[in-house]
Design a protein around this motif. Structure first.
Motif, PDB file in Angstrom:
ATOM      1  N   VAL A   1      10.545   4.642   9.729  1.00 45.22           N
ATOM      2  CA  VAL A   1      10.565   4.867  11.172  1.00 45.22           C
ATOM      3  C   VAL A   1       9.224   4.465  11.791  1.00 45.22           C
ATOM      4  N   LEU A   2       8.194   4.416  10.939  1.00 44.82           N
ATOM      5  CA  LEU A   2       6.848   4.051  11.390  1.00 44.82           C
ATOM      6  C   LEU A   2       6.650   2.541  11.328  1.00 44.82           C
ATOM      7  N   HIS A   3       6.952   1.956  10.199  1.00 44.00           N
ATOM      8  CA  HIS A   3       6.994   0.497  10.031  1.00 44.00           C
ATOM      9  C   HIS A   3       7.805   0.228   8.777  1.00 44.00           C
ATOM     10  N   VAL A   4       8.459  -0.910   8.717  1.00 43.96           N
ATOM     11  CA  VAL A   4       9.389  -1.193   7.625  1.00 43.96           C
ATOM     12  C   VAL A   4       8.598  -1.526   6.363  1.00 43.96           C
ATOM     13  N   HIS A   5       8.845  -0.733   5.304  1.00 47.14           N
ATOM     14  CA  HIS A   5       8.159  -0.912   4.034  1.00 47.14           C
ATOM     15  C   HIS A   5       8.952  -1.831   3.113  1.00 47.14           C
ATOM     16  N   ASP A   6       8.263  -2.369   2.101  1.00 45.49           N
ATOM     17  CA  ASP A   6       8.995  -3.171   1.111  1.00 45.49           C
ATOM     18  C   ASP A   6       9.319  -2.353  -0.126  1.00 45.49           C
ATOM     19  N   LEU A   7       8.549  -1.303  -0.412  1.00 38.96           N
ATOM     20  CA  LEU A   7       8.811  -0.463  -1.581  1.00 38.96           C
ATOM     21  C   LEU A   7       8.960   0.994  -1.158  1.00 38.96           C
ATOM     22  N   VAL A   8       9.954   1.681  -1.719  1.00 40.91           N
ATOM     23  CA  VAL A   8      10.164   3.087  -1.374  1.00 40.91           C
ATOM     24  C   VAL A   8       9.018   3.946  -1.909  1.00 40.91           C
ATOM     25  N   ASP A   9       8.330   3.483  -2.952  1.00 44.97           N
ATOM     26  CA  ASP A   9       7.181   4.231  -3.465  1.00 44.97           C
ATOM     27  C   ASP A   9       6.105   4.385  -2.389  1.00 44.97           C
ATOM     28  N   TYR A  10       5.903   3.334  -1.584  1.00 46.56           N
ATOM     29  CA  TYR A  10       4.916   3.421  -0.507  1.00 46.56           C
ATOM     30  C   TYR A  10       5.383   4.386   0.581  1.00 46.56           C
ATOM     31  N   VAL A  11       6.691   4.431   0.815  1.00 44.40           N
ATOM     32  CA  VAL A  11       7.254   5.400   1.764  1.00 44.40           C
ATOM     33  C   VAL A  11       6.903   6.814   1.320  1.00 44.40           C
ATOM     34  N   SER A  12       7.104   7.084   0.025  1.00 44.98           N
ATOM     35  CA  SER A  12       6.830   8.418  -0.499  1.00 44.98           C
ATOM     36  C   SER A  12       5.346   8.761  -0.409  1.00 44.98           C
ATOM     37  N   GLN A  13       4.478   7.794  -0.689  1.00 41.61           N
ATOM     38  CA  GLN A  13       3.034   8.028  -0.578  1.00 41.61           C
ATOM     39  C   GLN A  13       2.660   8.383   0.857  1.00 41.61           C
ATOM     40  N   GLU A  14       3.180   7.612   1.789  1.00 39.16           N
ATOM     41  CA  GLU A  14       2.883   7.834   3.209  1.00 39.16           C
ATOM     42  C   GLU A  14       3.422   9.189   3.664  1.00 39.16           C
ATOM     43  N   ALA A  15       4.645   9.523   3.232  1.00 43.13           N
ATOM     44  CA  ALA A  15       5.272  10.779   3.628  1.00 43.13           C
ATOM     45  C   ALA A  15       4.524  11.978   3.045  1.00 43.13           C
ATOM     46  N   THR A  16       4.027  11.824   1.831  1.00 48.63           N
ATOM     47  CA  THR A  16       3.231  12.895   1.218  1.00 48.63           C
ATOM     48  C   THR A  16       1.994  13.173   2.061  1.00 48.63           C
ATOM     49  N   ALA A  17       1.354  12.107   2.543  1.00 48.02           N
ATOM     50  CA  ALA A  17       0.187  12.273   3.421  1.00 48.02           C
ATOM     51  C   ALA A  17       0.593  12.937   4.737  1.00 48.02           C
ATOM     52  N   ALA A  18       1.741  12.536   5.295  1.00 49.28           N
ATOM     53  CA  ALA A  18       2.194  13.121   6.568  1.00 49.28           C
ATOM     54  C   ALA A  18       2.466  14.615   6.405  1.00 49.28           C
TER      55      ALA A  18
END
Length: 429
Positions: free
Chosen positions: A304-321
Protein backbone atom coordinates in the motif's frame (compact mmCIF):
# COMPACT_ATOMS: atom_id res chain seq x y z
CA UNK A 1 -17.86 -1.57 19.87
CA UNK A 2 -14.72 -2.25 21.87
CA UNK A 3 -11.91 0.28 21.48
CA UNK A 4 -8.31 -0.67 20.67
CA UNK A 5 -4.86 0.85 20.99
CA UNK A 6 -3.98 -0.19 17.44
CA UNK A 7 -6.11 -1.01 14.39
CA UNK A 8 -4.43 -2.60 11.36
CA UNK A 9 -6.29 -2.36 8.05
CA UNK A 10 -5.46 -5.46 6.02
CA UNK A 11 -4.65 -9.02 7.04
CA UNK A 12 -2.09 -9.85 4.35
CA UNK A 13 1.66 -10.27 4.88
CA UNK A 14 2.14 -6.60 5.84
CA UNK A 15 -0.75 -6.45 8.31
CA UNK A 16 0.21 -9.75 9.96
CA UNK A 17 3.88 -8.83 10.40
CA UNK A 18 2.95 -5.38 11.72
CA UNK A 19 0.54 -6.91 14.28
CA UNK A 20 3.14 -9.40 15.53
CA UNK A 21 5.76 -6.66 15.83
CA UNK A 22 3.45 -4.27 17.69
CA UNK A 23 2.46 -7.05 20.10
CA UNK A 24 6.12 -7.92 20.71
CA UNK A 25 6.80 -4.26 21.51
CA UNK A 26 4.24 -4.12 24.26
CA UNK A 27 0.87 -3.32 22.66
CA UNK A 28 -1.79 -5.69 24.01
CA UNK A 29 -4.91 -4.20 22.41
CA UNK A 30 -4.68 -4.85 18.64
CA UNK A 31 -7.34 -5.50 15.99
CA UNK A 32 -6.66 -6.62 12.41
CA UNK A 33 -9.50 -5.87 9.96
CA UNK A 34 -9.51 -7.97 6.78
CA UNK A 35 -12.09 -7.75 3.98
CA UNK A 36 -11.50 -11.31 2.70
CA UNK A 37 -12.81 -14.49 4.32
CA UNK A 38 -9.36 -15.52 5.57
CA UNK A 39 -6.04 -14.01 6.60
CA UNK A 40 -3.01 -14.16 4.30
CA UNK A 41 -3.94 -11.74 1.55
CA UNK A 42 -2.66 -12.31 -1.97
CA UNK A 43 -0.21 -14.97 -0.74
CA UNK A 44 -3.06 -17.49 -0.55
CA UNK A 45 -3.19 -17.69 -4.35
CA UNK A 46 0.61 -17.59 -4.90
CA UNK A 47 1.24 -21.35 -4.71
CA UNK A 48 4.67 -21.13 -6.40
CA UNK A 49 7.80 -21.15 -4.27
CA UNK A 50 10.48 -18.48 -3.81
CA UNK A 51 9.12 -16.82 -0.69
CA UNK A 52 10.84 -16.56 2.69
CA UNK A 53 14.52 -16.84 1.76
CA UNK A 54 15.34 -13.64 3.70
CA UNK A 55 12.80 -13.96 6.52
CA UNK A 56 12.88 -17.69 7.29
CA UNK A 57 16.11 -18.70 5.48
CA UNK A 58 14.21 -21.35 3.51
CA UNK A 59 12.15 -21.46 0.33
CA UNK A 60 8.39 -21.49 0.91
CA UNK A 61 5.22 -21.19 -1.16
CA UNK A 62 2.95 -18.19 -0.63
CA UNK A 63 0.41 -20.02 1.58
CA UNK A 64 3.25 -21.52 3.65
CA UNK A 65 4.78 -18.08 4.17
CA UNK A 66 1.42 -16.61 5.19
CA UNK A 67 0.69 -19.50 7.56
CA UNK A 68 3.92 -18.80 9.48
CA UNK A 69 2.66 -15.31 10.32
CA UNK A 70 -0.94 -16.45 10.89
CA UNK A 71 0.41 -18.90 13.47
CA UNK A 72 2.38 -16.10 15.15
CA UNK A 73 -0.78 -13.96 15.31
CA UNK A 74 -2.73 -16.86 16.84
CA UNK A 75 0.01 -17.59 19.40
CA UNK A 76 -0.12 -13.99 20.59
CA UNK A 77 -3.91 -13.94 20.82
CA UNK A 78 -4.21 -10.97 18.45
CA UNK A 79 -7.83 -10.26 17.52
CA UNK A 80 -9.01 -9.99 13.92
CA UNK A 81 -12.26 -9.48 12.04
CA UNK A 82 -12.76 -11.14 8.65
CA UNK A 83 -15.25 -10.21 5.88
CA UNK A 84 -15.07 -6.65 7.21
CA UNK A 85 -14.59 -3.48 5.16
CA UNK A 86 -13.11 -0.29 6.57
CA UNK A 87 -15.13 2.61 5.18
CA UNK A 88 -13.45 5.62 6.76
CA UNK A 89 -10.65 6.77 9.06
CA UNK A 90 -10.99 10.15 10.77
CA UNK A 91 -9.28 12.08 13.55
CA UNK A 92 -11.30 11.97 16.74
CA UNK A 93 -10.43 13.52 20.11
CA UNK A 94 -7.12 14.23 21.92
CA UNK A 95 -6.19 11.56 24.46
CA UNK A 96 -3.12 12.58 26.44
CA UNK A 97 -0.35 13.26 23.93
CA UNK A 98 -1.97 11.36 21.04
CA UNK A 99 -5.06 12.08 18.96
CA UNK A 100 -7.40 9.09 18.80
CA UNK A 101 -8.74 7.99 15.43
CA UNK A 102 -12.24 6.86 14.58
CA UNK A 103 -12.34 3.85 12.25
CA UNK A 104 -15.70 3.20 10.59
CA UNK A 105 -16.17 -0.34 9.29
CA UNK A 106 -18.95 -2.73 8.34
CA UNK A 107 -19.70 -6.43 8.04
CA UNK A 108 -22.76 -8.72 7.93
CA UNK A 109 -22.86 -9.51 11.65
CA UNK A 110 -22.25 -6.06 13.18
CA UNK A 111 -23.55 -3.82 10.38
CA UNK A 112 -21.86 -0.41 10.38
CA UNK A 113 -19.76 0.22 13.49
CA UNK A 114 -17.10 2.57 14.85
CA UNK A 115 -13.86 1.78 16.68
CA UNK A 116 -11.77 4.38 18.50
CA UNK A 117 -8.03 3.74 18.37
CA UNK A 118 -4.78 5.51 19.23
CA UNK A 119 -2.96 4.46 16.05
CA UNK A 120 -3.71 2.95 12.64
CA UNK A 121 -1.46 0.95 10.32
CA UNK A 122 -2.49 0.96 6.67
CA UNK A 123 -1.65 -2.42 5.09
CA UNK A 124 -4.23 -2.78 2.31
CA UNK A 125 -1.78 -4.03 -0.32
CA UNK A 126 -2.12 -3.26 -4.01
CA UNK A 127 -4.33 -4.05 -6.99
CA UNK A 128 -3.74 -4.64 -10.67
CA UNK A 129 -4.05 -1.87 -13.23
CA UNK A 130 -7.36 -2.27 -14.97
CA UNK A 131 -7.72 -2.90 -18.67
CA UNK A 132 -9.87 0.22 -18.99
CA UNK A 133 -6.74 2.28 -18.44
CA UNK A 134 -5.01 0.55 -21.36
CA UNK A 135 -7.33 1.69 -24.14
CA UNK A 136 -6.92 -1.35 -26.40
CA UNK A 137 -9.05 -1.05 -29.55
CA UNK A 138 -11.29 -3.92 -30.62
CA UNK A 139 -14.17 -5.87 -29.11
CA UNK A 140 -14.74 -6.65 -25.45
CA UNK A 141 -15.48 -10.39 -25.51
CA UNK A 142 -15.10 -13.00 -22.78
CA UNK A 143 -11.66 -14.44 -22.19
CA UNK A 144 -9.88 -11.27 -21.05
CA UNK A 145 -8.56 -11.50 -17.49
CA UNK A 146 -6.08 -9.70 -15.32
CA UNK A 147 -3.21 -12.04 -14.51
CA UNK A 148 -4.10 -11.98 -10.81
CA UNK A 149 -7.71 -13.00 -11.52
CA UNK A 150 -6.48 -15.88 -13.67
CA UNK A 151 -4.10 -16.88 -10.88
CA UNK A 152 -6.95 -17.03 -8.38
CA UNK A 153 -9.15 -19.02 -10.78
CA UNK A 154 -6.46 -21.63 -11.43
CA UNK A 155 -4.83 -21.90 -8.00
CA UNK A 156 -7.76 -21.44 -5.63
CA UNK A 157 -10.97 -22.18 -7.50
CA UNK A 158 -9.83 -24.90 -9.90
CA UNK A 159 -10.97 -23.22 -13.12
CA UNK A 160 -8.90 -23.04 -16.30
CA UNK A 161 -9.37 -19.61 -17.98
CA UNK A 162 -8.42 -20.85 -21.45
CA UNK A 163 -6.21 -23.03 -23.63
CA UNK A 164 -4.44 -20.64 -26.01
CA UNK A 165 -3.05 -17.62 -24.23
CA UNK A 166 -1.45 -14.27 -25.07
CA UNK A 167 -0.12 -12.18 -22.19
CA UNK A 168 0.21 -8.39 -22.33
CA UNK A 169 2.70 -7.00 -19.81
CA UNK A 170 5.70 -8.64 -18.20
CA UNK A 171 5.00 -7.92 -14.55
CA UNK A 172 5.88 -10.70 -12.12
CA UNK A 173 2.31 -12.05 -11.94
CA UNK A 174 2.11 -12.27 -15.73
CA UNK A 175 5.45 -14.08 -15.95
CA UNK A 176 4.45 -16.53 -13.22
CA UNK A 177 1.08 -17.14 -14.92
CA UNK A 178 2.84 -17.87 -18.21
CA UNK A 179 4.53 -20.80 -16.46
CA UNK A 180 1.42 -21.77 -14.50
CA UNK A 181 -0.82 -21.91 -17.58
CA UNK A 182 1.81 -23.94 -19.44
CA UNK A 183 2.04 -26.44 -16.58
CA UNK A 184 -1.76 -26.79 -16.66
CA UNK A 185 -1.67 -27.68 -20.35
CA UNK A 186 -2.34 -24.35 -22.03
CA UNK A 187 -0.26 -22.99 -24.90
CA UNK A 188 1.17 -19.54 -24.12
CA UNK A 189 1.86 -18.00 -27.54
CA UNK A 190 3.73 -14.82 -26.55
CA UNK A 191 4.31 -12.29 -23.80
CA UNK A 192 4.21 -8.71 -25.15
CA UNK A 193 5.68 -5.81 -23.17
CA UNK A 194 5.15 -2.15 -24.10
CA UNK A 195 8.38 -0.96 -22.48
CA UNK A 196 11.88 -1.78 -23.79
CA UNK A 197 12.55 -3.68 -20.54
CA UNK A 198 10.62 -6.20 -18.47
CA UNK A 199 8.70 -5.11 -15.40
CA UNK A 200 9.45 -8.36 -13.58
CA UNK A 201 12.35 -9.96 -11.77
CA UNK A 202 15.14 -11.40 -13.92
CA UNK A 203 14.78 -14.80 -12.24
CA UNK A 204 11.11 -14.93 -13.26
CA UNK A 205 11.98 -14.24 -16.90
CA UNK A 206 14.46 -17.14 -16.83
CA UNK A 207 12.35 -19.62 -14.83
CA UNK A 208 8.92 -18.82 -16.29
CA UNK A 209 9.60 -17.89 -19.92
CA UNK A 210 13.06 -19.05 -21.04
CA UNK A 211 12.75 -22.49 -19.42
CA UNK A 212 9.48 -23.09 -21.29
CA UNK A 213 10.44 -21.52 -24.62
CA UNK A 214 7.85 -18.74 -24.32
CA UNK A 215 8.87 -15.68 -26.38
CA UNK A 216 9.07 -12.24 -24.69
CA UNK A 217 8.63 -9.37 -27.13
CA UNK A 218 9.78 -6.07 -25.67
CA UNK A 219 8.53 -2.77 -27.12
CA UNK A 220 5.33 -4.52 -28.32
CA UNK A 221 1.69 -4.01 -27.42
CA UNK A 222 -1.75 -5.33 -28.32
CA UNK A 223 -3.41 -3.18 -30.98
CA UNK A 224 -6.53 -5.23 -31.72
CA UNK A 225 -8.77 -7.84 -30.09
CA UNK A 226 -10.99 -10.05 -32.26
CA UNK A 227 -14.05 -12.03 -31.25
CA UNK A 228 -17.66 -11.29 -30.34
CA UNK A 229 -18.57 -13.83 -27.64
CA UNK A 230 -15.07 -15.08 -26.84
CA UNK A 231 -11.58 -13.85 -27.76
CA UNK A 232 -10.60 -15.40 -31.09
CA UNK A 233 -7.35 -13.59 -31.87
CA UNK A 234 -5.22 -10.62 -30.88
CA UNK A 235 -2.85 -8.54 -32.96
CA UNK A 236 0.35 -7.16 -31.48
CA UNK A 237 2.72 -4.64 -33.04
CA UNK A 238 6.09 -3.15 -32.26
CA UNK A 239 6.08 0.35 -30.80
CA UNK A 240 8.57 3.15 -31.33
CA UNK A 241 10.18 5.40 -28.70
CA UNK A 242 6.88 7.36 -28.58
CA UNK A 243 5.06 4.12 -27.54
CA UNK A 244 2.97 4.26 -30.72
CA UNK A 245 2.59 1.18 -32.97
CA UNK A 246 4.88 1.02 -36.00
CA UNK A 247 2.90 0.22 -39.21
CA UNK A 248 3.98 -3.01 -40.86
CA UNK A 249 5.10 -4.76 -37.66
CA UNK A 250 1.73 -6.35 -36.87
CA UNK A 251 1.59 -10.03 -35.82
CA UNK A 252 -1.70 -11.89 -35.36
CA UNK A 253 -2.06 -14.68 -32.81
CA UNK A 254 -5.13 -16.91 -32.58
CA UNK A 255 -6.05 -17.42 -28.93
CA UNK A 256 -9.02 -17.77 -26.60
CA UNK A 257 -7.53 -15.89 -23.64
CA UNK A 258 -5.75 -12.57 -23.11
CA UNK A 259 -4.10 -12.03 -19.73
CA UNK A 260 -3.21 -8.50 -18.68
CA UNK A 261 -0.21 -7.98 -16.41
CA UNK A 262 0.20 -4.26 -16.69
CA UNK A 263 1.49 -3.31 -13.29
CA UNK A 264 0.24 -2.90 -9.74
CA UNK A 265 -1.12 0.16 -7.94
CA UNK A 266 -1.20 0.66 -4.16
CA UNK A 267 -4.76 0.38 -2.82
CA UNK A 268 -5.13 3.90 -1.42
CA UNK A 269 -8.73 5.10 -1.75
CA UNK A 270 -9.07 4.81 2.02
CA UNK A 271 -5.80 6.70 2.57
CA UNK A 272 -6.92 9.52 0.27
CA UNK A 273 -10.33 9.87 1.90
CA UNK A 274 -8.60 10.06 5.29
CA UNK A 275 -6.51 12.99 4.02
CA UNK A 276 -3.16 11.19 3.82
CA UNK A 277 -0.66 12.94 1.51
CA UNK A 278 0.07 10.70 -1.51
CA UNK A 279 3.30 10.48 -3.51
CA UNK A 280 2.32 10.92 -7.20
CA UNK A 281 5.10 8.57 -8.34
CA UNK A 282 4.33 5.59 -6.11
CA UNK A 283 0.59 6.33 -5.62
CA UNK A 284 1.29 5.45 -1.97
CA UNK A 285 1.49 7.62 1.16
CA UNK A 286 4.41 9.96 1.80
CA UNK A 287 6.11 8.72 5.00
CA UNK A 288 8.99 9.60 7.31
CA UNK A 289 11.63 7.25 8.74
CA UNK A 290 9.11 5.70 11.15
CA UNK A 291 6.74 5.00 8.21
CA UNK A 292 4.30 7.54 9.64
CA UNK A 293 2.14 9.33 7.08
CA UNK A 294 1.19 13.02 7.03
CA UNK A 295 -1.47 12.24 9.68
CA UNK A 296 -0.23 11.76 13.24
CA UNK A 297 -0.46 8.14 14.35
CA UNK A 298 -1.35 6.73 10.92
CA UNK A 299 1.40 4.47 9.57
CA UNK A 300 1.72 2.61 6.24
CA UNK A 301 3.71 -0.44 5.15
CA UNK A 302 3.92 -3.04 2.42
CA UNK A 303 2.45 -2.71 -1.06
CA UNK A 304 0.00 0.00 0.00
CA UNK A 305 3.08 2.19 0.49
CA UNK A 306 4.95 1.20 -2.68
CA UNK A 307 4.93 -1.99 -4.73
CA UNK A 308 7.62 -4.41 -3.55
CA UNK A 309 9.29 -7.18 -5.53
CA UNK A 310 9.82 -9.54 -2.57
CA UNK A 311 7.37 -10.31 0.23
CA UNK A 312 10.34 -10.60 2.61
CA UNK A 313 10.89 -6.84 2.22
CA UNK A 314 7.19 -6.28 2.94
CA UNK A 315 7.58 -8.17 6.21
CA UNK A 316 10.72 -6.22 7.16
CA UNK A 317 8.97 -2.92 6.50
CA UNK A 318 5.83 -4.01 8.36
CA UNK A 319 7.88 -5.12 11.36
CA UNK A 320 9.35 -1.61 11.52
CA UNK A 321 5.87 -0.05 11.18
CA UNK A 322 4.54 -2.19 14.05
CA UNK A 323 7.47 -1.22 16.28
CA UNK A 324 7.09 2.47 15.45
CA UNK A 325 3.31 2.44 15.98
CA UNK A 326 3.92 0.85 19.40
CA UNK A 327 6.38 3.63 20.27
CA UNK A 328 3.82 6.23 19.18
CA UNK A 329 1.10 4.70 21.37
CA UNK A 330 3.44 4.49 24.36
CA UNK A 331 5.30 7.80 24.03
CA UNK A 332 3.17 10.05 21.85
CA UNK A 333 4.10 11.90 18.69
CA UNK A 334 7.66 12.93 17.87
CA UNK A 335 6.74 14.65 14.64
CA UNK A 336 8.12 17.98 15.88
CA UNK A 337 11.68 16.63 15.50
CA UNK A 338 13.66 18.26 12.68
CA UNK A 339 13.41 16.30 9.44
CA UNK A 340 15.50 16.20 6.28
CA UNK A 341 13.99 15.50 2.87
CA UNK A 342 15.46 12.84 0.59
CA UNK A 343 15.60 13.95 -3.04
CA UNK A 344 15.54 11.24 -5.76
CA UNK A 345 17.23 12.54 -8.93
CA UNK A 346 19.04 11.34 -12.07
CA UNK A 347 17.32 8.01 -12.59
CA UNK A 348 15.98 7.42 -9.06
CA UNK A 349 12.18 7.62 -9.32
CA UNK A 350 11.25 7.94 -5.64
CA UNK A 351 12.42 6.99 -2.16
CA UNK A 352 10.63 5.40 0.78
CA UNK A 353 10.83 7.09 3.21
CA UNK A 354 10.77 10.63 1.85
CA UNK A 355 11.75 12.31 5.14
CA UNK A 356 14.32 11.37 7.78
CA UNK A 357 14.50 12.66 11.36
CA UNK A 358 18.17 12.20 12.30
CA UNK A 359 17.50 12.43 16.04
CA UNK A 360 14.58 9.97 16.04
CA UNK A 361 15.61 7.32 13.52
CA UNK A 362 17.05 3.89 14.37
CA UNK A 363 20.82 3.33 14.21
CA UNK A 364 20.45 2.42 10.55
CA UNK A 365 17.64 3.13 8.09
CA UNK A 366 16.97 1.27 4.84
CA UNK A 367 15.85 3.63 2.07
CA UNK A 368 14.19 1.71 -0.77
CA UNK A 369 13.60 2.95 -4.32
CA UNK A 370 13.28 1.97 -7.96
CA UNK A 371 15.14 3.30 -10.98
CA UNK A 372 13.38 4.68 -14.05
CA UNK A 373 15.22 2.74 -16.77
CA UNK A 374 17.81 0.01 -17.29
CA UNK A 375 21.29 1.11 -16.17
CA UNK A 376 24.50 -0.87 -16.73
CA UNK A 377 27.84 -0.35 -14.99
CA UNK A 378 26.57 2.52 -12.89
CA UNK A 379 26.66 3.44 -9.20
CA UNK A 380 24.15 4.53 -6.57
CA UNK A 381 25.52 7.76 -5.06
CA UNK A 382 24.30 9.31 -1.81
CA UNK A 383 25.00 12.95 -0.94
CA UNK A 384 24.49 14.90 2.30
CA UNK A 385 24.01 18.39 0.85
CA UNK A 386 27.00 18.51 -1.56
CA UNK A 387 29.17 15.94 0.23
CA UNK A 388 29.43 12.47 -1.32
CA UNK A 389 28.78 9.95 1.47
CA UNK A 390 28.65 6.65 -0.38
CA UNK A 391 28.93 5.27 -3.89
CA UNK A 392 28.00 1.66 -4.56
CA UNK A 393 28.68 0.05 -7.94
CA UNK A 394 25.87 -1.94 -9.56
CA UNK A 395 26.49 -3.93 -12.76
CA UNK A 396 22.80 -3.79 -13.77
CA UNK A 397 19.77 -1.92 -12.40
CA UNK A 398 16.26 -2.25 -13.81
CA UNK A 399 12.81 -0.89 -12.86
CA UNK A 400 11.58 -4.40 -12.03
CA UNK A 401 14.03 -4.78 -9.13
CA UNK A 402 14.01 -2.61 -6.01
CA UNK A 403 17.25 -0.99 -4.87
CA UNK A 404 18.25 0.29 -1.46
CA UNK A 405 20.61 2.59 0.42
CA UNK A 406 21.44 2.28 4.14
CA UNK A 407 21.63 5.55 6.08
CA UNK A 408 23.69 5.58 9.30
CA UNK A 409 22.54 7.64 12.30
CA UNK A 410 26.12 8.32 13.46
CA UNK A 411 27.05 9.61 10.00
CA UNK A 412 24.00 11.89 9.94
CA UNK A 413 24.99 13.28 13.35
CA UNK A 414 28.21 14.58 11.76
CA UNK A 415 26.05 16.95 9.67
CA UNK A 416 23.99 18.92 12.25
CA UNK A 417 22.95 21.55 9.69
CA UNK A 418 22.02 19.06 6.95
CA UNK A 419 19.31 20.46 4.66
CA UNK A 420 18.92 17.71 2.06
CA UNK A 421 19.90 14.14 1.19
CA UNK A 422 20.25 13.29 -2.51
CA UNK A 423 20.26 9.81 -4.04
CA UNK A 424 21.19 9.57 -7.73
CA UNK A 425 22.48 7.19 -10.39
CA UNK A 426 25.97 8.05 -11.67
CA UNK A 427 28.05 6.48 -14.43
CA UNK A 428 31.22 4.69 -13.33
CA UNK A 429 34.23 6.71 -14.36
Amino acid sequence: MKNYDLVIVGGGPAGLAAAVSARDHGIESILIIERDKELGGILNQCIHNGFGLHTFKEELTGPEYASRFIEQVAERGIEYKLNTMVMDIAADAPSGNVITKKVTAMNREDGMFEIHTKAVILAMGCRERSRGALNIPGYRPAGIFSAGTAQRLVNMEGYMPGREVVILGSGDIGLIMARRMTLEGAKVKVVAELMPYSGGLKRNIVQCLDDFGIPLKLSHTVIDIEGKNRVEAVTIAEVGPDRKPIPGTEERYTCDTLLLSCGLIPENELSRSAGVAINPVTSGPIVNDSLETSIDGVFACGNVLHVHDLVDYVSQEATAAGKNAAAYIQNGSSKDAASVEIFPVDGVRYTVPKYVRPTEMDDTLTVRFRVGAVYKNCSIATYFDDTLISKRKRPVMAPGEMEQVILDKKKLAEFPDLSRITIRIEENS
